[in-house]
Each structure stands twice: as structure tokens, then as C-alpha cells.
Design an enzyme around this catalytic site. Structure first.
Site, mmCIF file in Angstrom:
data_model
loop_
_atom_site.group_PDB
_atom_site.id
_atom_site.type_symbol
_atom_site.label_atom_id
_atom_site.label_comp_id
_atom_site.label_asym_id
_atom_site.label_seq_id
_atom_site.Cartn_x
_atom_site.Cartn_y
_atom_site.Cartn_z
ATOM 1 N N LYS A 13 12.757 120.402 -18.250
ATOM 2 C CA LYS A 13 12.512 119.171 -18.517
ATOM 3 C C LYS A 13 12.558 118.839 -16.494
ATOM 4 O O LYS A 13 11.611 118.420 -15.410
ATOM 5 C CB LYS A 13 12.423 118.021 -18.786
ATOM 6 C CG LYS A 13 11.586 116.564 -18.551
ATOM 7 C CD LYS A 13 12.955 115.741 -20.360
ATOM 8 C CE LYS A 13 14.114 116.071 -19.986
ATOM 9 N NZ LYS A 13 14.652 114.717 -20.174
ATOM 10 N N ARG A 88 13.146 105.181 -24.318
ATOM 11 C CA ARG A 88 13.723 105.828 -25.477
ATOM 12 C C ARG A 88 12.894 104.887 -26.541
ATOM 13 O O ARG A 88 13.724 105.772 -27.599
ATOM 14 C CB ARG A 88 15.081 106.183 -25.173
ATOM 15 C CG ARG A 88 15.380 106.770 -23.889
ATOM 16 C CD ARG A 88 16.357 108.216 -24.487
ATOM 17 N NE ARG A 88 17.103 109.220 -23.765
ATOM 18 C CZ ARG A 88 17.923 108.978 -22.946
ATOM 19 N NH1 ARG A 88 18.594 108.364 -22.092
ATOM 20 N NH2 ARG A 88 17.737 110.519 -22.008
ATOM 21 N N ARG A 122 23.802 130.792 -22.229
ATOM 22 C CA ARG A 122 23.543 130.002 -21.201
ATOM 23 C C ARG A 122 25.391 130.298 -20.899
ATOM 24 O O ARG A 122 26.522 129.708 -21.379
ATOM 25 C CB ARG A 122 23.463 128.152 -21.097
ATOM 26 C CG ARG A 122 22.900 127.780 -20.061
ATOM 27 C CD ARG A 122 22.249 126.731 -20.281
ATOM 28 N NE ARG A 122 22.779 125.859 -20.197
ATOM 29 C CZ ARG A 122 22.681 124.034 -20.041
ATOM 30 N NH1 ARG A 122 21.282 124.135 -19.068
ATOM 31 N NH2 ARG A 122 23.370 123.120 -20.744
ATOM 32 N N ARG A 155 30.127 126.650 -22.097
ATOM 33 C CA ARG A 155 29.546 124.843 -22.597
ATOM 34 C C ARG A 155 30.079 124.842 -23.635
ATOM 35 O O ARG A 155 29.250 124.719 -25.171
ATOM 36 C CB ARG A 155 28.904 123.687 -21.657
ATOM 37 C CG ARG A 155 29.062 123.682 -20.501
ATOM 38 C CD ARG A 155 28.352 122.891 -19.985
ATOM 39 N NE ARG A 155 27.446 122.348 -20.628
ATOM 40 C CZ ARG A 155 26.763 121.582 -20.276
ATOM 41 N NH1 ARG A 155 26.763 120.750 -19.584
ATOM 42 N NH2 ARG A 155 25.806 121.415 -21.197
ATOM 43 N N ARG A 166 22.132 117.707 -31.584
ATOM 44 C CA ARG A 166 21.028 117.337 -31.252
ATOM 45 C C ARG A 166 19.354 117.671 -30.225
ATOM 46 O O ARG A 166 19.048 116.368 -29.783
ATOM 47 C CB ARG A 166 21.717 118.041 -28.624
ATOM 48 C CG ARG A 166 23.134 117.809 -28.389
ATOM 49 C CD ARG A 166 23.399 118.642 -27.182
ATOM 50 N NE ARG A 166 23.013 118.572 -25.609
ATOM 51 C CZ ARG A 166 23.028 119.139 -25.284
ATOM 52 N NH1 ARG A 166 23.169 120.684 -25.611
ATOM 53 N NH2 ARG A 166 22.651 119.226 -24.470
#
Ligand SMILES: [Zn+2]
Length: 214
Positions: A13, A88, A122, A155, A166
Site C-alpha cells: 500500500k 477504520r 522478509r 521480525r 493480523r
């Protein structure tokens, strides 16, 4: 054009929003950044926000909306903006509709498995925070940051089970908003089912949508 961009974590995004800025010169506004800036500038609002955060409560909608109102009344927003991270909730969407009605909602539609594959490969540098990817953005030396020589690690947030959570939270939060905007015929889906896709391909899809609605 007044644009809202929705996309799950790992959908790219932020990258797309900043590339769109280069093309159509509409600023990318993240309410998270606005809030952080107020705190940094030690404004009255900033101090209020800090007090909420200290008490562990969410910053009330009217505070965020006030910040947003101030931001979008700046001259650089005269021809529009790209909103990210807001609204949101439905009440926020309604409030936004009153101050500045949205014209397009870009929904980055990426299957969960693609996001998981992308994020879980990642790697982040422990020292400087630079981001790499085991599959398509490899460091020159395995496990070592090109920039500073720091150690690379995965992470906590990028572990598959955490990503799944998430994504669930994101969907729960976003679905009602997508329905709200769908009823108003503003939603345009940009589907991306590939793990590694050059940003310019997605950006050109978004540009086609914007141009068709202009
Ligand atoms: Zn580094």
C-alpha cells in the site's frame, strides 16, 4: 481525486501510494503520521493525544478527524489526496463523508497465502532496519545487511502465525467499510495473486481506474 486505499499488511500500500503521488501529485496522507507529527511538534492536540496513549485508550475519532480536516485544507490537497489508514470504522467513514466525500476506494485484494509467503520471507536488519527478502531482494551476503553489515532476522510480526492473525484482524475491521463503500459504488478491486510483482504493474492498474473515473 479523493482516494482511499485499503490493503492488508504486506500488500504494498505505502509503495503504491507514494508512486501515485509522483504520477498525479495528490499527497499521500496517513493519519498515523499526522498523529505522530502532532506529538512531535508538542501542539495542544499532540499533548492531548499523548495523554490518551498514556492511559492506553484509543485517540477519539473527533481528534483524528480534526487533524485530517486541517491537513486536507492545505493547498497541496486542492486536487485531492490519497488516504491510508483511515477510515477504520463506519462512524469515521461517515464523518469523512461530511468533511470531504471520497470519490474512489482502491481495494488491494491479495490472497492471504500470497501475503504470508511474501512477508514470511522478509528479513530485517537488526541495526538499521533495512528490509530484504529471502526470495526477491536478497542481500549480497546471506544474513548480512548490505548497508551497514548488521545481522538480518525475521521480525516477530513476519512469522506466518502472527501474519495470519493480523490478516484476520484486518479483514474483520475492513469488511464493513468495504460494504459501506460498495453500496455507494466507489470500490474498485485491484487483485494481485503473485508473490513478487513489480510495483509499476499494480500502479498502472490503479492509474487506469483513476483515469476512468476522472
Ligand atoms: Zn543494516
Amino acid at each position: 481525486m479523493k482516494i482511499v486505499i485499503f490493503g492488508p499488511p504486506g500488500s504494498g500500500k505505502g509503495t503504491y501510494a507514494s508512486r501515485l503521488f509522483d504520477l498525479i501529485k495528490t499527497p499521500h496522507i496517513s493519519t498515523g503520521d499526522l498523529v505522530r507529527q502532532e506529538i512531535k511538534d508538542r501542539t495542544e492536540t499532540g499533548k492531548k493525544i499523548e495523554a490518551y496513549t498514556r492511559r492506553g485508550v484509543l485517540v477519539p475519532d473527533d481528534v483524528v478527524i480534526e487533524l485530517l480536516k486541517k491537513r486536507i485544507s492545505q493547498p497541496d490537497c486542492a486536487s485531492g489526496f490519497i488516504l491510508d489508514g483511515f477510515p477504520r470504522t463506519i462512524p469515521q467513514a461517515e464523518a469523512l463523508g461530511k468533511i470531504s466525500p471520497i470519490e474512489i476506494v482502491i481495494n488491494l485484494d491479495v490472497p492471504d497465502e500470497v501475503i504470508i509467503e511474501r512477508l514470511s520471507s522478509r528479513l530485517t536488519c537488526k541495526s538499521c532496519g533495512e528490509i530484504y527478502n529471502r526470495r526477491f531482494l536478497k542481500p549480497k551476503v546471506e544474513g548480512i545487511c548490505d548497508k551497514c553489515g548488521g545481522q538480518l532476522y525475521t521480525r516477530e510480526d513476519d512469522k506466518p502465525e502472527v501474519i495470519r492473525e493480523r490478516l484476520k484482524t484486518y479483514q474483520r475491521q475492513t469488511q464493513p467499510l468495504l460494504d459501506y463503500y460498495k453500496e455507494r459504488k466507489l470500490v474498485e478491486n485491484v487483485r494481485n495473486t503473485e508473490v513478487a510483482v513489480p510495483p509499476e504493474i499494480i500502479v498502472s492498474k490503479i492509474m487506469k481506474i483513476i483515469n476512468a473515473r476522472r
